[in-house]
Design a protein around this motif. Structure first.
Motif, PDB file in Angstrom:
ATOM      1  N   ALA A 112      -4.338   5.702  -5.867  1.00  0.00           N
ATOM      2  CA  ALA A 112      -3.604   4.650  -5.151  1.00  0.00           C
ATOM      3  C   ALA A 112      -3.944   3.275  -5.696  1.00  0.00           C
ATOM      4  O   ALA A 112      -3.120   2.360  -5.642  1.00  0.00           O
ATOM      5  N   GLN A 113      -5.147   3.119  -6.235  1.00  0.00           N
ATOM      6  CA  GLN A 113      -5.524   1.835  -6.815  1.00  0.00           C
ATOM      7  C   GLN A 113      -4.876   1.605  -8.174  1.00  0.00           C
ATOM      8  O   GLN A 113      -4.656   0.469  -8.577  1.00  0.00           O
ATOM      9  N   GLU A 116       1.157   2.640  -8.934  1.00  0.00           N
ATOM     10  CA  GLU A 116       1.979   1.879  -7.983  1.00  0.00           C
ATOM     11  C   GLU A 116       2.752   2.779  -7.025  1.00  0.00           C
ATOM     12  O   GLU A 116       2.829   2.505  -5.826  1.00  0.00           O
ATOM     13  N   THR A 118       2.031   5.851  -5.964  1.00  0.00           N
ATOM     14  CA  THR A 118       1.107   6.436  -4.982  1.00  0.00           C
ATOM     15  C   THR A 118       0.704   5.387  -3.960  1.00  0.00           C
ATOM     16  O   THR A 118       0.701   5.645  -2.752  1.00  0.00           O
ATOM     17  N   ARG A 119       0.377   4.193  -4.429  1.00  0.00           N
ATOM     18  CA  ARG A 119      -0.011   3.102  -3.531  1.00  0.00           C
ATOM     19  C   ARG A 119       1.119   2.791  -2.554  1.00  0.00           C
ATOM     20  O   ARG A 119       0.892   2.633  -1.350  1.00  0.00           O
ATOM     21  N   ASP A 120       2.352   2.703  -3.048  1.00  0.00           N
ATOM     22  CA  ASP A 120       3.490   2.396  -2.185  1.00  0.00           C
ATOM     23  C   ASP A 120       3.710   3.486  -1.144  1.00  0.00           C
ATOM     24  O   ASP A 120       4.002   3.196   0.019  1.00  0.00           O
ATOM     25  N   THR A 123       0.928   3.275   1.450  1.00  0.00           N
ATOM     26  CA  THR A 123       1.170   2.082   2.262  1.00  0.00           C
ATOM     27  C   THR A 123       2.283   2.343   3.270  1.00  0.00           C
ATOM     28  O   THR A 123       2.191   1.951   4.441  1.00  0.00           O
TER      29      THR A 123
END
Length: 143
Positions: A112-113, A116, A118-120, A123
């Motif tokens: 996630a870091q 993008e 995965t992070r989105d 989130t």
């Protein structure tokens, strides 16, 4: 040795949840190596795993905040150590109760870091839970 590994895992968990970018200063290198291996082994994660991560991360954040408060309220090293040990056990239990291993949790956090999409997705799951009022129940203390 197991306790040291567990503390290293939890240090990485804490760093990921709290958005600390440099986990190397928090965890020994063997834990970082295991994290890298887990990340490589996992590759892509299912929506179920990402949802489980979001639920677990909310619990981890609550546990971290409680531990921080408790350690600020004492100057006794033994009491501080006990609070931290209890928090480490609670963190691991919170992750496992959401159907993830500590290694999977760390790997998802790392991805996630750096990724993008995965992070989105994570989130979005966080936001959905907050909108629905799905704050996870506190993890029960160890018996």
């Amino acid at each position: 040795m197991r306790n040291q590994k567990s503390k290293a895992r939890i240090a990485i968990l804490s760093a990921v949840v709290l958005g600390v970018s440099s986990t190397a200063t928090v965890a020994p290198s063997f834990a970082a190596d295991r994290l890298a291996q887990a990340t490589q082994a996992q590759g892509d994660f299912s929506d179920e795993q990402l949802q489980a991560y979001a639920r677990a991360a909310m619990q981890v954040q609550q546990i971290n905040m409680a531990m921080e408060q408790a350690t600020q309220n004492t100057s006794d090293p033994d009491q501080m150590r006990n609070v931290q040990q209890q928090a480490y056990a609670d963190l691991e239990r919170a992750i496992k109760s959401n159907g993830l291993t500590v290694e999977e949790y760390n790997a998802i956090g790392q991805k996630a870091q750096t990724d993008e999409q995965t992070r989105d997705t994570v989130t979005e799951y966080f936001q959905q839970m907050q909108q629905q009022g799905n704050q996870p129940a506190p993890t029960p203390p160890a018996q």
